[in-house]
Design an enzyme around this catalytic site. Sequence first.
Site, PDB file in Angstrom:
ATOM      1  N   ASP A  44       0.825  -1.203   0.000  1.00  0.00           N
ATOM      2  CA  ASP A  44       0.000   0.000   0.000  1.00  0.00           C
ATOM      3  C   ASP A  44       0.865   1.261   0.000  1.00  0.00           C
ATOM      4  O   ASP A  44       1.696   1.451   0.884  1.00  0.00           O
ATOM      5  CB  ASP A  44      -0.879   0.006   1.262  1.00  0.00           C
ATOM      6  CG  ASP A  44      -1.843   1.175   1.268  1.00  0.00           C
ATOM      7  OD1 ASP A  44      -2.924   1.032   0.678  1.00  0.00           O
ATOM      8  OD2 ASP A  44      -1.502   2.239   1.832  1.00  0.00           O
ATOM      9  N   TYR A  49       2.231  10.098  -0.265  1.00  0.00           N
ATOM     10  CA  TYR A  49       3.346   9.659   0.582  1.00  0.00           C
ATOM     11  C   TYR A  49       4.700  10.052  -0.020  1.00  0.00           C
ATOM     12  O   TYR A  49       5.699  10.062   0.686  1.00  0.00           O
ATOM     13  CB  TYR A  49       3.348   8.137   0.789  1.00  0.00           C
ATOM     14  CG  TYR A  49       2.125   7.539   1.427  1.00  0.00           C
ATOM     15  CD1 TYR A  49       1.149   8.328   2.040  1.00  0.00           C
ATOM     16  CD2 TYR A  49       1.935   6.158   1.427  1.00  0.00           C
ATOM     17  CE1 TYR A  49       0.029   7.746   2.621  1.00  0.00           C
ATOM     18  CE2 TYR A  49       0.823   5.573   2.010  1.00  0.00           C
ATOM     19  CZ  TYR A  49      -0.129   6.376   2.596  1.00  0.00           C
ATOM     20  OH  TYR A  49      -1.238   5.794   3.156  1.00  0.00           O
ATOM     21  N   LYS A  74      -2.974   5.736  -4.319  1.00  0.00           N
ATOM     22  CA  LYS A  74      -4.141   6.587  -4.053  1.00  0.00           C
ATOM     23  C   LYS A  74      -4.023   7.941  -4.732  1.00  0.00           C
ATOM     24  O   LYS A  74      -2.917   8.475  -4.873  1.00  0.00           O
ATOM     25  CB  LYS A  74      -4.308   6.808  -2.538  1.00  0.00           C
ATOM     26  CG  LYS A  74      -4.183   5.541  -1.711  1.00  0.00           C
ATOM     27  CD  LYS A  74      -4.526   5.738  -0.249  1.00  0.00           C
ATOM     28  CE  LYS A  74      -4.109   4.524   0.566  1.00  0.00           C
ATOM     29  NZ  LYS A  74      -2.691   4.497   0.948  1.00  0.00           N
ATOM     30  N   HIS A 107      -8.032   9.145  -2.038  1.00  0.00           N
ATOM     31  CA  HIS A 107      -7.389   9.140  -0.714  1.00  0.00           C
ATOM     32  C   HIS A 107      -8.299   9.703   0.385  1.00  0.00           C
ATOM     33  O   HIS A 107      -8.387   9.133   1.471  1.00  0.00           O
ATOM     34  CB  HIS A 107      -6.075   9.931  -0.794  1.00  0.00           C
ATOM     35  CG  HIS A 107      -5.073   9.539   0.236  1.00  0.00           C
ATOM     36  ND1 HIS A 107      -3.720   9.570   0.012  1.00  0.00           N
ATOM     37  CD2 HIS A 107      -5.222   9.104   1.507  1.00  0.00           C
ATOM     38  CE1 HIS A 107      -3.091   9.181   1.108  1.00  0.00           C
ATOM     39  NE2 HIS A 107      -3.976   8.883   2.027  1.00  0.00           N
TER      40      HIS A 107
END
Length: 274
Positions: A44, A49, A74, A107
Site C-alpha cells: 500500500d 506519501y 491513491k 485518498h
Amino acid sequence: MNPYFELNDGNRIPAIGFGTWPMDDDEAHEAVRLALHAGYRLIDTAARYGNERGVGLGIADAGVAREDVVLTTKLRGQDQGFDATLRAFDESLGKLGTDYVDLYLIHWPLPRVDKYVDSWKAMLRLKEEGRIRSVGVSNFLPEHVERLRRATGVLPAVNQVELHPDFQQGALRQAMAALGIVVECWSPLGRGEVLENPVLETIARKHGRSVAQVILRWHLQLGLVAIPKSQNPERIRQNLALGDFALDDGDMAAIAALDAGRRLGGDPATYEEF
Ligand code: A2P
C-alpha cells in the site's frame, strides 16, 4: 498464512498487507523488498506519501512476479476532478514503474471540494481500459459511498479507513458489510499507541504472541484487511505470522470493550489534505 478475501468485483485481496507511510523512497525501497521476501503480497502506497518510486523499486528488486502482487496507490486531493485524475494516475504509474495498479483509491473524500464523483468517473474509465483492476476509496463515510452509487451505479470494492482497538468503527463496518465493501484498516496498530494496553498484553501472554499479533489477528477474525507498517525485519515477519493461533470469543469481547472512539487521524467529514 495470509488468507485472501473476495472483493465485490471478483478480484481478491490478502487479509494482511504492508503499509508504507511515512517512509521516504529509500526506506520504502528496502522495506517493500523485505516485506515481499517475508511473504506479503499486498503493498500500500499513495501519491501523497511521496514514495511511489521507492515502492516500485522494492517490487522490482524482490523478484516476485508482478501479477502476484496486489499493488495499491491513491489519488491525492490536489488531483481530484475527471481530467486531473487521469493525469495523476499516469504519473503514479510512471513512478511505480508498472502499467497497471491492482487497487486505486480516492485518498480522502474532501466533501467541501466536491470533486470525488468526477474522480470516480475517471477511475471507472481507467478500470474499463484495464489499467486499474479494482476501484476503491479511502476515508469515505457511508454517505459519500452512497453518492458514488447514485451517480454511477458502481460501488467501491474497498474502503480503507482508520481502524484499531481504540477506534473500532462499528457503524461504518456495518454499513460497508451491508454494501459488500471490504474494509481495509490503516494504522491497524494505532501507530504503535495501543501496544501497551494491559488487556491486550494479558491476551498476548495467554497465546504466547505479541500484542501486535493479537491486534492483527482480531482484524483478521472480523473479516477486515489490515496494513501494518514496519521498517524492522523481525516485526515485518511477525505481523504476517498470524496463522497458528486464534482468539476465542472472550478475547474478542475483551478487545471490543476497548473501543474508545478515539481517532488518530482526520475526520473525513472535514479533513482536507491536498
Ligand atoms: P517499526 O517500523 O519500528 O516497526 P501502524 O501500522 O498502526 O501505523 O503502526 C506502525 C507503528 O507500529 C510503527 O511505529 C512501527 O514501528 C510499529 N510496529 C509495527 N509492527 C510492530 C510490532 N509487531 N511490534 C511493535 N511495534 C510495531
